[in-house]
Design a protein around this motif. Structure first.
Motif, PDB file in Angstrom:
ATOM      1  N   ALA A  22       0.823  -1.212   0.000  1.00  0.00           N
ATOM      2  CA  ALA A  22       0.000   0.000   0.000  1.00  0.00           C
ATOM      3  C   ALA A  22       0.855   1.259   0.000  1.00  0.00           C
ATOM      4  N   ALA A  23       1.932   1.259   0.791  1.00  0.00           N
ATOM      5  CA  ALA A  23       2.797   2.434   0.846  1.00  0.00           C
ATOM      6  C   ALA A  23       3.515   2.646  -0.480  1.00  0.00           C
ATOM      7  N   ALA A  24       3.993   1.551  -1.101  1.00  0.00           N
ATOM      8  CA  ALA A  24       4.672   1.668  -2.394  1.00  0.00           C
ATOM      9  C   ALA A  24       3.711   2.137  -3.478  1.00  0.00           C
ATOM     10  N   PRO A  34      -6.578   1.785  -4.739  1.00  0.00           N
ATOM     11  CA  PRO A  34      -5.758   1.034  -3.781  1.00  0.00           C
ATOM     12  C   PRO A  34      -6.011  -0.464  -3.884  1.00  0.00           C
ATOM     13  N   GLN A  35      -4.941  -1.233  -3.778  1.00  0.00           N
ATOM     14  CA  GLN A  35      -5.081  -2.681  -3.786  1.00  0.00           C
ATOM     15  C   GLN A  35      -5.688  -3.141  -2.463  1.00  0.00           C
ATOM     16  N   ALA A  36      -6.681  -3.998  -2.531  1.00  0.00           N
ATOM     17  CA  ALA A  36      -7.353  -4.473  -1.332  1.00  0.00           C
ATOM     18  C   ALA A  36      -6.492  -5.490  -0.596  1.00  0.00           C
ATOM     19  N   LEU A  37      -6.650  -5.528   0.721  1.00  0.00           N
ATOM     20  CA  LEU A  37      -5.941  -6.521   1.529  1.00  0.00           C
ATOM     21  C   LEU A  37      -6.271  -7.929   1.056  1.00  0.00           C
ATOM     22  N   GLU A  38      -7.516  -8.157   0.658  1.00  0.00           N
ATOM     23  CA  GLU A  38      -7.926  -9.490   0.200  1.00  0.00           C
ATOM     24  C   GLU A  38      -7.150  -9.908  -1.044  1.00  0.00           C
ATOM     25  N   HIS A  39      -6.843  -8.944  -1.911  1.00  0.00           N
ATOM     26  CA  HIS A  39      -6.073  -9.253  -3.116  1.00  0.00           C
ATOM     27  C   HIS A  39      -4.651  -9.665  -2.742  1.00  0.00           C
ATOM     28  N   ARG A 222     -10.701 -16.332  -5.933  1.00  0.00           N
ATOM     29  CA  ARG A 222     -10.313 -15.005  -5.458  1.00  0.00           C
ATOM     30  C   ARG A 222     -11.532 -14.156  -5.121  1.00  0.00           C
ATOM     31  N   GLY A 223     -12.706 -14.626  -5.548  1.00  0.00           N
ATOM     32  CA  GLY A 223     -13.908 -13.825  -5.384  1.00  0.00           C
ATOM     33  C   GLY A 223     -14.158 -12.906  -6.564  1.00  0.00           C
ATOM     34  N   ASP A 224     -13.347 -13.039  -7.635  1.00  0.00           N
ATOM     35  CA  ASP A 224     -13.498 -12.202  -8.819  1.00  0.00           C
ATOM     36  C   ASP A 224     -14.505 -12.836  -9.785  1.00  0.00           C
ATOM     37  N   ALA A 249     -14.341  -4.502  -6.168  1.00  0.00           N
ATOM     38  CA  ALA A 249     -13.948  -3.401  -7.056  1.00  0.00           C
ATOM     39  C   ALA A 249     -14.945  -2.250  -6.937  1.00  0.00           C
ATOM     40  N   VAL A 250     -14.411  -1.056  -6.774  1.00  0.00           N
ATOM     41  CA  VAL A 250     -15.277   0.113  -6.690  1.00  0.00           C
ATOM     42  C   VAL A 250     -15.764   0.510  -8.076  1.00  0.00           C
ATOM     43  N   LYS A 251     -14.824   0.509  -9.036  1.00  0.00           N
ATOM     44  CA  LYS A 251     -15.256   0.954 -10.360  1.00  0.00           C
ATOM     45  C   LYS A 251     -14.427   0.409 -11.511  1.00  0.00           C
TER      46      LYS A 251
END
Length: 335
Positions: A22-24, A34-39, A222-224, A249-251
């Motif tokens: 997340a920081a990178a 932002p990449q989700a923790l689940e990903h 993955r839930g995708d 995914a938000v959008k």
């Protein structure tokens, strides 16, 4: 500073790894969702098909400050390279942490009989000079593209769908390919082997119905959601396109494979199936507002298709490759 091998990551290790990711991302790709923790958890716990994962964390005063991800192919005979991904927290860069993480991963590649290693970097980020300093060479440039679905003209979309070539029909499905089309889709997947790949070492994937099911199951675990649209003529899948909507995914959705079988090219099947996909997603998943894709910069045909659809340049990716023998050697994990 210690380099620690991570076997089966615990929930705490996954959260610590994700904090580096997340920081990178915030530093290097602030425009990306932002990449989700689940990903992150899925990536660390579910190896890609026919692969095994080796993971390392760089620890400083009890905190995770860098991570290294290594995907090893189960078999090296197919020409498939190992894949390395090294990330260092922005607050801890330029201290040699990335080089140590890379050398430990490179040692593992050599120990497992691997010969070729690949990595990807985004142009303009610190990953580019890092990889080049460590012995990697750029072998393929990819144009990262983004489509805002609000920019797609409804009249153009309707006209494009109506102009489909005679003798073909559009078939679509969510998840696993229907049994009656599995063999034909596997043959169409082979059509991707002639796509431009620069000097990149690539694997000849043996597509069959079983592998297609495995791929769909991996996405589902993955839930995708995997969406596919195909242009079918008789018993032949002449062309197809795939889009994956990530869990939570938000959008933004991700374009996966698109290909047209050589004998059926020149009939605008590529843009036809992609237009049908856009039409489907707008109705089925109205929360999706963007689709991201990438194309080799010398894949002129697909770039023109995506330009007509309305994709715009987002960023440039660079695929790097190195001989494992030429990469730095480490002294093992620990101090």
């Amino acid at each position: 500073m210690d380099i620690i091998a991570v076997g089966s990551p615990t929930a705490a290790q996954i959260r610590a790894w994700h904090s580096v990711v997340a920081a990178a991302q915030e530093c290097d790709h602030p425009d990306e969702p932002p990449q989700a923790l689940e990903h992150t958890a899925d990536r660390l716990t579910r190896p890609p098909l026919n692969s095994r994962l080796l993971l390392w964390s760089a620890m400083d005063a009890g905190a995770t400050v860098g991570v290294s991800y290594l995907r090893l192919p189960m078999e090296h005979s197919g020409g498939r390279p190992a894949e390395i991904d090294v990330l260092v927290h922005p607050d801890h860069r330029r201290r040699g942490i990335g080089a140590r993480l890379l050398s430990v991963a490179a040692d593992a590649v050599r120990a497992h009989g691997g010969h070729t290693v690949v990595a990807q970097a985004t142009a303009g980020t610190p990953a580019v000079p890092f990889l080049e300093a460590q012995g990697f060479r750029c072998v393929l440039v990819l144009a990262g593209l983004l489509l805002d679905l609000e920019d797609v003209d409804a009249d153009w979309l309707a006209a494009t769908l109506a102009a489909g070539p005679a003798g073909y029909q559009l078939v679509r499905w969510k998840g696993t390919v229907p049994e009656e089309l599995a063999g034909a889709l596997a043959k169409a997947k082979v059509a991707m082997e002639d796509l431009p790949a620069g000097e990149m070492a690539t694997e000849r994937i043996r597509w069959d119905a079983g592998r297609l099911r495995e791929m769909a199951e991996t996405v589902a675990k993955r839930g995708d959601d995997l969406y596919t649209v195909a242009a079918v003529r008789g018993s032949t899948v002449a062309g197809f396109t795939e889009v994956v909507v990530p869990a939570g995914a938000v959008k933004r959705a991700a374009q996966y494979d698109t290909a047209v079988v050589p004998a059926h090219r020149g009939r605008r099947l590529g843009i036809w199936v992609k237009a049908a996909m856009l039409d489907w997603l707008r109705a089925e998943r109205p929360e999706i507002r963007e689709i991201e894709t990438d194309n080799a910069d010398d894949n002129v045909h697909m770039l023109s298709v995506n330009e007509e659809l309305g994709f715009r340049p987002l960023r440039e990716y660079r695929d790097y490759q190195a001989d494992a023998a030429d990469l730095p050697r480490g002294s093992g994990t620990g101090r």
